[in-house]
Design a protein around this motif. Structure first.
Motif, short mmCIF file in Angstrom:
data_model
loop_
_atom_site.label_atom_id
_atom_site.label_comp_id
_atom_site.label_asym_id
_atom_site.label_seq_id
_atom_site.Cartn_x
_atom_site.Cartn_y
_atom_site.Cartn_z
N ARG A 183 2.01 1.82 -3.58
CA ARG A 183 0.93 1.92 -4.55
C ARG A 183 0.14 3.22 -4.41
N GLU A 184 -0.21 3.60 -3.17
CA GLU A 184 -1.06 4.78 -3.03
C GLU A 184 -0.35 6.07 -3.43
N ARG A 185 0.98 6.10 -3.37
CA ARG A 185 1.72 7.29 -3.78
C ARG A 185 1.78 7.43 -5.29
N PHE A 186 1.81 6.29 -5.99
CA PHE A 186 1.85 6.32 -7.45
C PHE A 186 0.49 6.09 -8.09
N GLN A 187 -0.55 5.88 -7.29
CA GLN A 187 -1.85 5.49 -7.81
C GLN A 187 -2.40 6.48 -8.82
N ASP A 188 -2.30 7.77 -8.53
CA ASP A 188 -2.88 8.78 -9.42
C ASP A 188 -2.27 8.72 -10.82
N LEU A 189 -0.98 8.47 -10.91
CA LEU A 189 -0.30 8.45 -12.20
C LEU A 189 -0.35 7.07 -12.85
N LEU A 190 0.03 6.03 -12.10
CA LEU A 190 0.18 4.69 -12.67
C LEU A 190 -1.08 3.85 -12.60
N GLY A 191 -2.03 4.25 -11.75
CA GLY A 191 -3.27 3.48 -11.63
C GLY A 191 -2.99 2.05 -11.21
N ASP A 192 -3.59 1.10 -11.94
CA ASP A 192 -3.40 -0.32 -11.64
C ASP A 192 -2.50 -0.98 -12.68
N LYS A 215 0.82 -1.21 0.00
CA LYS A 215 0.00 0.00 0.00
C LYS A 215 0.85 1.27 0.00
N TYR A 216 1.95 1.26 0.75
CA TYR A 216 2.81 2.45 0.88
C TYR A 216 3.25 2.95 -0.48
N THR A 267 6.17 12.94 -12.38
CA THR A 267 7.11 12.03 -11.73
C THR A 267 7.96 12.74 -10.68
N GLU A 268 8.26 14.01 -10.92
CA GLU A 268 9.04 14.77 -9.94
C GLU A 268 8.21 15.09 -8.70
N LEU A 269 6.96 15.48 -8.89
CA LEU A 269 6.13 15.90 -7.76
C LEU A 269 5.72 14.72 -6.87
N ILE A 270 5.61 13.54 -7.45
CA ILE A 270 5.24 12.36 -6.66
C ILE A 270 6.28 12.09 -5.57
N LEU A 271 7.52 12.50 -5.80
CA LEU A 271 8.56 12.29 -4.79
C LEU A 271 8.18 12.91 -3.45
N PHE A 272 7.51 14.05 -3.46
CA PHE A 272 7.14 14.71 -2.21
C PHE A 272 6.27 13.82 -1.33
N ARG A 273 5.52 12.93 -1.94
CA ARG A 273 4.67 12.02 -1.17
C ARG A 273 5.49 11.02 -0.36
N PHE A 274 6.72 10.78 -0.81
CA PHE A 274 7.60 9.87 -0.07
C PHE A 274 8.36 10.60 1.03
N ALA A 281 5.62 -3.92 8.01
CA ALA A 281 6.93 -3.26 7.93
C ALA A 281 7.28 -2.95 6.48
N ARG A 282 8.08 -1.91 6.29
CA ARG A 282 8.56 -1.55 4.95
C ARG A 282 10.04 -1.90 4.87
N VAL A 283 10.36 -2.70 3.88
CA VAL A 283 11.74 -3.11 3.68
C VAL A 283 12.29 -2.40 2.45
N PHE A 284 13.25 -1.53 2.67
CA PHE A 284 13.91 -0.83 1.56
C PHE A 284 15.20 -1.58 1.23
N TYR A 285 15.39 -1.89 -0.05
CA TYR A 285 16.70 -2.46 -0.43
C TYR A 285 17.38 -1.48 -1.37
N CYS A 286 18.61 -1.14 -1.01
CA CYS A 286 19.33 -0.06 -1.66
C CYS A 286 20.28 -0.60 -2.73
N ILE A 287 19.86 -0.49 -3.99
CA ILE A 287 20.65 -0.99 -5.13
C ILE A 287 21.90 -0.14 -5.32
#
Length: 532
Positions: A123-132, A120-121, A231-238, A421-427
């Motif tokens: 998906r909901e931030r990109f939902q408006d642009l990427l949808g499903d 959810k974390y 794509t730039e503005l969506i970053l603020f949601r994170f 929990a949110r697991v971030f993996y840093c490439i």
């Protein structure tokens, strides 16, 4: 009968009364300060990762390093042994781990794939642009789209179409534009030019539409501008708590208002294209003359059912917007970092040129301007592919990914992750860990990808640049062909020189853009023939 208080109760009551009557605001403040200091000291003694502040969690630490986030996380992971815990603001519900351990990544992306979806974390931030769409979907919705797209993307028809459109864009537009820029004698932003190229290319492959971003004059393409803005503005949601950006979205204020407007332009363009294609197939009963991804999927759906399509327009709109996001930013940014690294390592440039000229020596005499590489020739460019892979190792287009835990789990390194929990993996950090790539991990060394004259792929969980496991990038082969075509075509004709004093600094976005672009000048190669 009333019970008499005990001696302990009398003492506690007396102490409480004394504190109440004798303590001041200063005393309470000092007590809270002491508690704050104690928690800070305790965190430093027990936590191997970045400072987790009382109440605010990791947020203050992030803002202190917001201009150097990727390198900061890399240092923190190295110090912590590859994994550290994080938590967000008190009551915010954000917690989990950050990792660069390949065993953890393999476990999440393959071994226990079902327990680590996008979540959810994300998906909901990109939902408006990427949808499903495929890059924002999980479970059955994701599997359904991937199955359909995979079959078509791997077809010879789509591969031939992709190569043809790629060649046309490179030779009829990109090289003409660069030649025009060279004649002007001015320096220019190569990253911006590459973004324009990849945008046109992915739109041609996915939509069957050329937006015209590579026109010689700087074009006004509202769709392209809106896509970049979104794509730039969506970053603020994170970067901010959900209650802030969701409130701004609800009232239509601030950057959320601008984001909504940009997304509206993107969706309008995509919906218009989908409607046009569906009107065409209703009228003619076929799209056999079209080979782009959208046309092929619409025709398969239409002819397969023998009646009107069952999928709504939104399904195809979301699919195409997702592919544009994946195809535009990733390869253009990768190429920008590649050219910067090649400029900094002239010995690599010389080896690439030798390889290209050795391949072209098998042709009849031909001038450089006439050279259009075939797929067979591109496939022979082993050292170029190694250099591109090495560039992506050090500067992955997507520097960090996130997964959400469905059920409590334990990762291979012993880290416990709770449900939600949110697991971030840093490439980005993985490419800079000597425990993964050796003591020379910071060196740009294409040779590490070659053995006995052949390109050797690395373990995808050690090199997660193209994702891994069931979500391994479907466009990986397309991306390499595109990067090799552009890199070989430009390096054959020009020497790329970064303007003196120009620093390549990563920009804080979801994609590893260069903050100030890549300011270069192009110097034509002195030799006019490729073979004799």
């Amino acid at each position: 009968m009333r019970r008499e208080p005990t001696m302990a109760e009398n003492i506690l009551s007396s102490a409480t009364q004394w504190i109440y009557t004798h303590s001041s605001f200063w005393d309470v403040s000092m007590a809270l300060l002491g508690l704050f200091v104690f928690q800070c000291i305790n965190d430093r003694l027990t936590n191997k990762g970045p400072m987790l502040w009382p109440v605010l969690g990791i947020i203050p630490t992030m803002f202190l390093h917001v201009n150097d986030m990727n390198n900061f996380v890399t240092r923190a992971l190295s110090k912590a042994g590859g994994t550290f815990h994080h938590k967000g603001m008190w009551m915010g519900g954000a917690y989990g781990i950050v990792t660069a351990d390949p065993s953890n990544i393999e476990y999440m992306l393959k071994t226990n794939f079902k327990n680590f979806p996008k979540g959810k974390y994300f998906r909901e931030r990109f939902q408006d642009l990427l949808g499903d769409g495929i890059f924002n979907a999980d479970d059955e919705l994701w599997r359904e789209q991937r199955q359909a797209v995979r079959a078509e993307m791997h077809s010879s028809r789509f591969i031939e179409h992709s190569l043809r459109t790629m060649k046309d864009l490179v030779h009829q537009k990109l090289l003409k534009l660069t030649d025009n820029l060279v004649r002007s004698g001015d320096s220019f932003d190569l990253q911006e030019v590459l973004l324009r190229f990849t945008f046109d290319n992915i739109c041609s492959a996915a939509f069957g539409v050329d937006p015209g971003c590579l026109a010689l004059d700087i074009p006004d393409v509202p769709f392209a501008k809106a896509f970049e803005k979104a794509t730039e503005l969506i970053l603020f949601r994170f970067l901010m708590p959900p209650f802030i950006w969701k409130t701004m979205k609800f009232f239509g204020i601030g950057y959320e208002k601008t984001l909504k407007e940009a997304v509206g332009i993107v969706h309008e363009f995509a919906e218009k294209t989908v409607k046009g294609r569906r009107d065409e197939i209703r009228k003619h009963g076929s799209l056999c003359h079209q080979s782009d991804l959208l046309s092929r999927l619409i025709e398969i759906e239409y002819t397969g059912r023998g009646k009107e399509m069952q999928f709504p327009d939104k399904y195809f709109r979301d699919l195409c917007v997702n592919f544009i996001l994946a195809g535009r930013d990733t390869t253009s940014v990768a190429l920008a970092w590649f050219f910067w690294l090649v400029h900094s390592n002239p010995q690599v440039e010389n080896r690439i040129l030798r390889e290209i000229n050795d391949i072209l020596s098998l042709r009849e005499t031909q001038t450089k301007n006439e050279v259009i590489f075939t797929m067979e020739e591109l496939n022979k460019m082993v050292y170029l592919q190694a250099a591109l892979s090495e560039s992506l190792r050090l500067y992955p287009s997507v520097p960090i990914e996130v997964k959400e835990v469905v059920q409590d789990d334990v990762l291979p390194d012993g880290s416990i992750v709770k449900k939600g929990a949110r697991v971030f993996y840093c490439i980005f950090a993985m490419g800079r860990m000597d425990s993964i790539w050796g003591e020379n991990c910071l060196e740009f060394k294409p040779e590490r990808w070659i053995k006995d004259g052949k390109f050797v792929s690395e373990n995808q969980f050690k090199y997660a640049v193209f994702n891994a496991g069931p979500r391994l990038c479907l466009g990986k082969k397309f991306a390499y062909l595109q990067m090799k075509m552009v890199a070989a075509s430009i390096l054959l004709r020009y020497s790329v020189k970064v303007v003196e004093g120009h620093d390549a600094i990563p920009k804080m976005t979801t994609t590893l853009y260069m903050k100030n672009g890549l300011l270069v000048t192009l110097m034509p190669r002195s030799v006019n023939t490729t073979a004799s």
